[in-house]
Each structure stands twice: as C-alpha cells, then as structure tokens.
Design an enzyme around this catalytic site. Structure first.
Site, PDB file in Angstrom:
ATOM      1  N   CYS A 109      26.263  59.400  76.835  1.00  0.00           N
ATOM      2  CA  CYS A 109      26.029  60.797  76.486  1.00  0.00           C
ATOM      3  C   CYS A 109      27.241  61.378  75.770  1.00  0.00           C
ATOM      4  CB  CYS A 109      25.734  61.611  77.744  1.00  0.00           C
ATOM      5  SG  CYS A 109      24.286  61.055  78.667  1.00  0.00           S
ATOM      6  N   HIS A 168      26.192  67.217  78.074  1.00  0.00           N
ATOM      7  CA  HIS A 168      26.333  67.803  79.403  1.00  0.00           C
ATOM      8  C   HIS A 168      27.798  68.064  79.733  1.00  0.00           C
ATOM      9  CE1 HIS A 168      27.800  63.981  81.015  1.00  0.00           C
ATOM     10  NE2 HIS A 168      26.728  63.372  80.559  1.00  0.00           N
TER      11      HIS A 168
END
Length: 431
Positions: free
Chosen positions: A156, A148
């Site tokens: 992430c 992202h």
C-alpha cells in the site's frame, strides 16, 4: 484554444458530478474521520478559486515519495492544492503483478465513496481500486490495496495519521459536494524526459511509456483524462463511435480525439523529444531498483505465503538479479503473530522429537557397537587360549659352566686361583 480544450476536458473527464446517496455521505465515523481541513488549506483554496466541495484528483510518485492532491477550480481546470511525503511504500518501482508480491500498484485507478474506510485499523484508509480493468485483462491479482495511515505498508501507500486525515478529508468533502468518484494516478516517478531517459533500458519501460500518455494528457489539459482499456492496454481521451465500446481484452475501436487536444499533444511531444535526446547525453542519477516482471513477483509472492504461514524465512523479501540469480538475506526469522507462534511451537516440537529419535538411534548404535566389540574380544581371548594350549613344552639347557658351583665359576673367572682349584679337585677324587 485553452478554453476550448477545457470544454473538451469536461466532455471526456472521468470525474462525474452527481448526487450521492445519504448513506454514502453520512456513513463516516466521528472524530478523526470528520476532522476538517486546516484553515491554511482553505485559504489556499479561496486564493485559487476553488470551492471547498469541488472535485479532486490524486497523483502518486514512488521515487519522489509524494502524494499530490489536485482540486478543480471554478474554470474547470485542476490545480495542485497539497503535497504529502509518503511515509512508506513497499516493493520496488514497477507495477503490481500478483497477490503477495508486495508491490504498490502503478496505473490509473478510481475511488468511490464505498471504498472509503473511516474505521480502518490503519487509522483511516481508502481502497484505490486494484485490480482495475487493465490489471484484470493482464491477469494481475491482488486485493485491499490502500492509501492509509499508521506508516506501515505491505503493498500500500502508507501515510502518517495527520496526513491521511487531511487526504481523507479532501475525498470526503468532494463526495459531499457531489463527486461520485475521483481518480488516482500512480506513477513510478515524475515522467519527465530526464527520468524516462534514465529508465529507458528497464524491463518496465514499455509499461511506463503507456502510462506517460495519460500523464501527458493531464499535464496538457489539467483535467483528469478519460481512461479506457482495449487490447490489454490503456487508452486516454479517446471517443469511440456511437454503439461501440472499449473491450479490455478485445480490439480497440476506431476511436477519435478532439483536434484541439491532438494539436496540443503534438506540440508537447515535440518539446519532450528534444528534452529526451538531450537527457540521453547528460549525466543523470543512477536508476533505482525495479521489479523484474512476473518472475520476480512470483518469487516474492511465494516468500510472502511462507511468511504468512508463520514459517521461518529471510527477514527481507528475495530479489531477482539481472543474471537470473536470486539474492536472499542471511537474516532469518518469522513474524510475531498467532500463525508465527503456532509454527514456532510446531517447529520446537518437531526439533525435540527429532533430537529424541537421534539420541535413541545413537544409544542403540553405541550398544550394538559395544556388543560387537565384546564379542570380538571374546573370540580373540579364545584364540589366544587355544594357541597357548597347542604350543610345545620348551626344555631348558643349562651350559656346563652354569652347572658349576658359584664359587667355582668365580674362581675360574679369576686366573690367580686356578692352580688351587685344580689341586683341590684332584684331592677330592683321589687324583
């Protein structure tokens, strides 16, 4: 041989080409989610014989902080089309073990249109598909592991907003071209002989050796490998007999592999073995920190849960040392969130209550001590009075010379007046 190898790759590649539903293609938000790739990249595609909507594949390397986008050429092989520097990834080298360990996953994952999120609070995002069949078979847990934007990570792979716009566009265009899913290969580092030699004593080494087989298959064929799981391990480019399947927790079937691939892999492995032996004797950079298995993952996960509740915890995650001890940052704090503010208020209320109770206890103790001191003083005064009353009366004895008039004592003290005094006394008493 390579032409045959490419044909084999088409048969066993995990990337399927089929029509997407209208909703899967059109459910993209406007503006940045529909931003087109820059002309520079489109020109590079044309130079490399790539169609704009051709299938893609992604590779991630933690140590090098790199995300690579590979795209299929008209001959069926894939070639690299873009490389991006990862803005931030959390944790250490090594796989994700459990929810909250803050580890970015390593392994082979699949992204489908439903995993694309054009309305992400992190600008744009897509879920990489953790946990996959391997993760589930090995009891690994976690959810919402993404690539992202926003350059912020808690497990992430986070990119800058301009980077994620391009990466997202690659996936969007490939899905619009008919690709039903694309593969993400996530590695701790580029799996060269030198790097494998550096980490040969690491507790994650056997896991990395397993990933390297898939890495090597792609390096040889330049086609995303077919990925299966059996006996709780990855297997690559294996073809099961008719009627047999790969059970992630069951025994591996008696699978086969195309002869051309076996020959190419054997040649590749021979070169690798020689390079590995050479790297063992050469100077290399020191290894980077790695996660020490499920034990460290559990320690970090516990820290994460406390932090999420708004508790005051060390600002940095704890780390397990090689001797089994745990290193904890001395800097303490809590996250600025509704939970954190609520916990801070509760802690302040508790501290105030404890302070009031402590001050009350101290006052009671002081009053009790004063009362006991006064009582002890009264007893001491009574004893003193009693002793004074019982003490015998003392009669003073006056020495003979002290009974004489002062002038007499003075005269006696002076030898020149002794005769005069004697005569006077005799006169007084008729002597």
């Amino acid at each position: 041989m390579f032409a045959k190898l490419v044909r084999t790759g088409f048969l066993i590649a995990a990337v399927g080409i089929a029509g997407c539903t209208n909703s899967s293609v059109s459910d993209f938000a406007p503006q940045h989610a529909n931003k087109q790739l820059p002309e520079k990249i489109l020109a590079s595609m044309r130079a490399k014989s790539m169609n704009r909507n051709a299938p893609i594949m992604a590779r991630v390397f933690k140590e090098e902080n790199a995300v690579e986008i590979w795209k299929q050429k008209t001959n069926g092989r894939y070639d690299i089309i873009a490389t991006y520097q990862i803005c931030k990834w959390s944790g250490k080298l090594g796989p994700k073990y459990t929810e909250g360990d803050r580890q970015a996953p390593e392994g082979f994952y699949t992204v489908r249109p439903s995993q694309m999120n054009p309305k992400s609070s992190y600008h744009l995002a897509f879920n990489i598909g953790f946990p996959n069949a391997y993760d589930r078979a090995n009891g690994r847990t976690g959810a919402n592991l993404m690539v992202h934007g926003a350059c912020s990570s808690s497990g992430c792979y986070s990119m800058t907003d301009p980077q994620i716009e391009e990466i997202y566009a690659f996936g969007r265009d490939a899905f619009q071209g008919g690709q039903t899913e694309f593969q993400i290969q996530a590695f701790p580092f580029r799996m060269t002989a030198a790097n494998m030699a550096r980490y040969r004593n690491d507790p994650n080494y056997e896991f990395w050796k397993m990933l390297k087989v898939g890495y090597d298959n792609f390096e040889i064929t330049k086609v995303p490998p077919k990925v299966d799981v059996c006996e709780k391990r990855y297997v690559f480019n294996q073809v099961a007999p008719a009627g047999s399947t790969f059970n992630p927790t069951g025994a591996c079937p008696a699978s086969t592999q195309p002869d051309s691939l076996k020959v190419a892999y054997s040649e590749y492995q021979s070169k690798y073995d020689a390079a590995f032996a050479s790297a063992m004797n050469g100077g290399t950079p020191a290894p980077k920190p790695t996660i020490a298995g499920i034990k460290e993952a559990s320690i970090v996960s516990d820290w994460t849960r406390k932090r999420a509740r708004g508790e005051r915890v060390p600002l940095d995650p704890p780390s397990l040392n090689s001797d089994g001890s745990v290193s904890v940052s001395s800097r303490m704090g809590r996250i600025d969130s509704p939970a954190g503010r609520k916990m801070a208020a509760l802690d302040a209320e508790k501290a105030a209550k404890e302070k009031a109770e402590r001050e009350k206890a101290e006052a009671v103790a002081a009053a009790k001590a004063a009362k006991e001191a006064a009582k002890a003083q009264a007893v001491a005064d009574a004893d003193a009075r009693k002793k004074a009353a019982e003490a015998p009366v003392q009669t003073a004895t006056i020495p003979a010379e002290a009974a004489l008039p002062a002038e007499t004592q003075t005269a006696q003290s002076e030898p020149g007046t002794a005769a005069k005094l004697k005569k006077r006394l005799l006169g007084m008493f008729g002597g």
